[in-house]
Design an enzyme around this catalytic site. Structure first.
Site, PDB file in Angstrom:
ATOM      1  N   LYS A 264       0.775  -1.082   0.155  1.00 49.03           N
ATOM      2  CA  LYS A 264      -0.024  -0.115   0.094  1.00 49.03           C
ATOM      3  C   LYS A 264       0.869   1.261  -0.231  1.00 49.03           C
ATOM      4  O   LYS A 264       0.625   2.119  -0.667  1.00 49.03           O
ATOM      5  CB  LYS A 264      -0.819   0.038   1.219  1.00 49.03           C
TER       6      LYS A 264
ATOM      7  N   GLN B  25      -4.839  -2.269   9.889  1.00 47.23           N
ATOM      8  CA  GLN B  25      -4.898  -3.499   9.487  1.00 47.23           C
ATOM      9  C   GLN B  25      -5.438  -4.752  10.282  1.00 47.23           C
ATOM     10  O   GLN B  25      -5.072  -4.825  11.394  1.00 47.23           O
ATOM     11  CB  GLN B  25      -3.335  -3.493   9.178  1.00 47.23           C
TER      12      GLN B  25
ATOM     13  N   ASP C 174     -12.008   1.570   4.816  1.00 47.58           N
ATOM     14  CA  ASP C 174     -12.077  -0.157   4.614  1.00 47.58           C
ATOM     15  C   ASP C 174     -13.844  -0.328   4.572  1.00 47.58           C
ATOM     16  O   ASP C 174     -14.110  -1.477   4.054  1.00 47.58           O
ATOM     17  CB  ASP C 174     -11.545  -0.625   5.913  1.00 47.58           C
TER      18      ASP C 174
HETATM   19  N1  GUN Z   1      -6.676  -7.534   6.116  1.00 49.96           N
HETATM   20  C1  GUN Z   1      -6.710  -8.393   5.095  1.00 49.96           C
HETATM   21  N2  GUN Z   1      -7.362  -7.601   4.157  1.00 49.96           N
HETATM   22  C2  GUN Z   1      -7.596  -6.483   4.717  1.00 49.96           C
HETATM   23  C3  GUN Z   1      -8.291  -5.185   4.321  1.00 49.96           C
HETATM   24  O1  GUN Z   1      -9.022  -5.184   3.159  1.00 49.96           O
HETATM   25  N3  GUN Z   1      -8.336  -4.309   5.184  1.00 49.96           N
HETATM   26  C4  GUN Z   1      -7.869  -4.299   6.406  1.00 49.96           C
HETATM   27  N4  GUN Z   1      -8.103  -3.288   7.145  1.00 49.96           N
HETATM   28  N5  GUN Z   1      -7.292  -5.360   7.009  1.00 49.96           N
HETATM   29  C5  GUN Z   1      -7.235  -6.432   5.891  1.00 49.96           C
END
Ligand code: GUN
Length: 294
Positions: free
Chosen positions: A54, A98, A121
């Site tokens: 990211k 996350q 998210d």
């Molecule tokens: N862990 C795995 N996929 C994701 C996601 O799309 N967002 C977040 N915050 N954690 C994750």
């Protein structure tokens, strides 16, 4: 035998970045640089890899992101205090915590403490509710990426049977809602299979689209599908490579065995993974645009 079309998220995500360029330039002309705060707790290696990818994309697009790395034994109160600061910090338009979080942390409590207007998210109950009622604000990144792939490939879900395997709040549950919404590019008839489903084959055999999000390597095989099924593979599983390299990534679908049976499929890597990041960028741009509305 049909030829299985490869649905490349790598290529589609580039188109998405190109199409976001004008929105980003417009924001920057108004002195706004879309900005994302990422909260990473502990040292889950997969999470660290996601967060690094990211950061790389945000930096490449000249967007702002900062990762708040917290120790594994950080208390829930400390995370809540950080989120309170980030909620009130005008500098950040989007906030992402996350997942998974360490076991001593109540994940739902944390997700409920993110300002829903910054929840890129789409995991806050307010945003889940808006999506469920067909008025989405932020659509969770992976499900949104799946819909975009289908859209780019001109695959309509109208009058199609979609079988989702996996009911996580990150992928399975929201994609089951999205695919069945009465909207363009949705309007499918969706079945949600999960660990309590007896004989998953019974469902996949009658699917026009299979969306696999179970985290079990190569568990969807060609003999589970009728000819012409579209396979969306959300799994990213690390397995032993056995060719001198230590590991490789494979999906939930058995790529070789679905060839000639599936009409189209997303590869792993290079399928849904890059789409998830592109959708995070899109949601952060959206959040920056909302911030202008006060
Ligand atoms: N862990 C795995 N996929 C994701 C996601 O799309 N967002 C977040 N915050 N954690 C994750």
């Amino acid at each position: 035998m049909i030829e299985t079309q490869v649905l490349s998220g790598k290529i589609i995500s580039q188109n998405i970045y190109d199409s976001l360029a004008l929105r980003i330039t417009t924001l920057k002309n108004n002195t706004i640089t879309p900005s994302l705060a990422v909260v990473l707790v502990g040292n889950n290696p997969a999470s660290a890899v996601y967060v690094r990818s990211k950061e790389k994309i945000f930096s490449h697009l000249k967007l702002h992101t900062k990762t708040f790395q917290l120790d594994q034994d950080t208390t829930e109160l400390e995370i809540l205090q950080l989120l309170d600061n980030l909620n009130n910090d005008q500098q950040y338009h989007g906030i992402l915590v996350q997942l998974p979080l360490p076991e001593h942390i109540d994940t739902q409590n944390i997700l409920c403490s993110i300002d829903p207007r910054k929840d890129v998210d789409g995991f806050h109950p307010e945003n889940v509710g808006l999506l469920s009622t067909g008025h989405p604000r932020y659509i969770p990144c992976t499900p949104k990426g799946i819909i975009k792939v289908l859209e780019y490939a001109n695959i309509s879900l109208h009058q199609k049977h979609v079988v989702v395997i996996g009911r996580s709040n990150i992928v399975g549950r929201p994609i089951s809602i999205l695919t069945s919404l009465k909207k363009e590019n949705s309007n499918g008839t969706t079945t949600l299979c999960h660990s309590g489903t007896l004989d998953i084959n019974n469902f996949t055999m009658h699917a026009d689209v299979v969306i696999a999000a179970i985290g079990q390597p190569k568990s969807i095989t060609g003999d589970m599908l009728k000819s012409g099924t579209v396979v969306i593979d959300v799994g990213i599983n690390k397995v032993h490579a056995g060719n001198g390299k230590s590991h490789k990534l494979v999906g939930d679908a058995d790529w070789d065995s679905i060839q000639g049976i599936a009409a189209a499929a997303t590869p792993v890597p290079g399928g849904i993974g890059p789409m998830t990041i592109a959708m995070l960028v899109e949601n952060t741009v959206e959040a920056a645009e909302y911030s202008q509305q006060g």
